[in-house]
Design an enzyme around this catalytic site. Structure first.
Site, PDB file in Angstrom:
ATOM      1  N   GLY A   1       0.829  -1.198   0.000  1.00 49.23           N
ATOM      2  CA  GLY A   1       0.000   0.000   0.000  1.00 49.23           C
ATOM      3  C   GLY A   1       0.859   1.242   0.000  1.00 49.23           C
ATOM      4  O   GLY A   1       1.995   1.230  -0.462  1.00 49.23           O
ATOM      5  N   CYS A   2       0.349   2.300   0.547  1.00 48.71           N
ATOM      6  CA  CYS A   2       1.036   3.585   0.556  1.00 48.71           C
ATOM      7  C   CYS A   2       2.355   3.501   1.325  1.00 48.71           C
ATOM      8  O   CYS A   2       2.401   3.012   2.454  1.00 48.71           O
ATOM      9  CB  CYS A   2       0.141   4.632   1.205  1.00 48.71           C
ATOM     10  SG  CYS A   2       0.919   6.249   1.353  1.00 48.71           S
TER      11      CYS A   2
END
Length: 189
Positions: free
Chosen positions: A21-22
């Protein structure tokens, strides 16, 4: 006259490159672990020769947002990093983490050696066999390729921008969960 010039062997540091993810979330988590010396947000395993954040966000470069972790294996093992990795993101959602959707948010372990690849596959198999996740693990395991550090403004982003909306509602809860679960592994423990 002889002198004894023996020195202690130099500490051998290793790299781990993880996508979950981020990268702001991953950096905020991994930078707090004992034995982690440095965490750099970046882009990996895509085809564009010089990706920028804007390029990667289109999903067309093939890159994943990653963190590259420099760690001391005498203090924390690669498999310990993977334990944190699998506890702090959802490895069962393809190209997605929460509201972050796109191939750049895929779950991946980009290995720096055959040993890391073997360990990563072993951890995934043990997690699969244990049934800890309700859905199949979709984390890819590949050698790291075409890695590029992210632009400087991403470094320590959550730490420097704690009141920014994404940091308040996404990063902070993830870090709080991590700190509760791995309190004895923290640098300040």
């Amino acid at each position: 006259m002889e002198t004894n010039c023996s020195q202690a062997p130099a500490t051998r540091h290793e790299l781990a490159t993880l996508a979950g993810g981020c990268f702001w979330c991953l950096e905020a988590v991994f930078s707090q672990l004992k034995g982690v010396l440095h965490v750099t947000s970046g882009y990996s395993n895509g085809h564009h020769p010089h990706p920028t954040y804007e390029d990667v966000c289109t999903g067309e470069t093939g890159h994943a947002e990653v963190v590259q972790i420099t760690f001391d294996p005498a203090v924390i093992r690669f498999t310990d990093l993977l334990a944190v990795f699998f506890e702090t993101h959802d490895p069962t959602t393809l190209n997605r983490q929460g509201h972050d959707v796109g191939t750049q948010y895929r779950s991946g372990i980009y290995t720096h050696s055959p040993e890391q690849a073997e360990q990563a596959r072993g951890v995934i198999q043990r997690l699969t066999d244990s049934g800890v996740f309700a859905a199949p693990i979709v984390t890819e395991v590949h050698p790291v390729t075409n890695y590029h550090p992210a632009e400087a403004f991403h470094a320590r982003y959550a730490e420097r921008n704690p009141h920014q909306g994404y940091c308040v509602y996404v990063v902070a809860p993830k870090v709080a969960h991590f700190r509760q679960r791995f309190g004895n592994w923290l640098q300040d423990a």
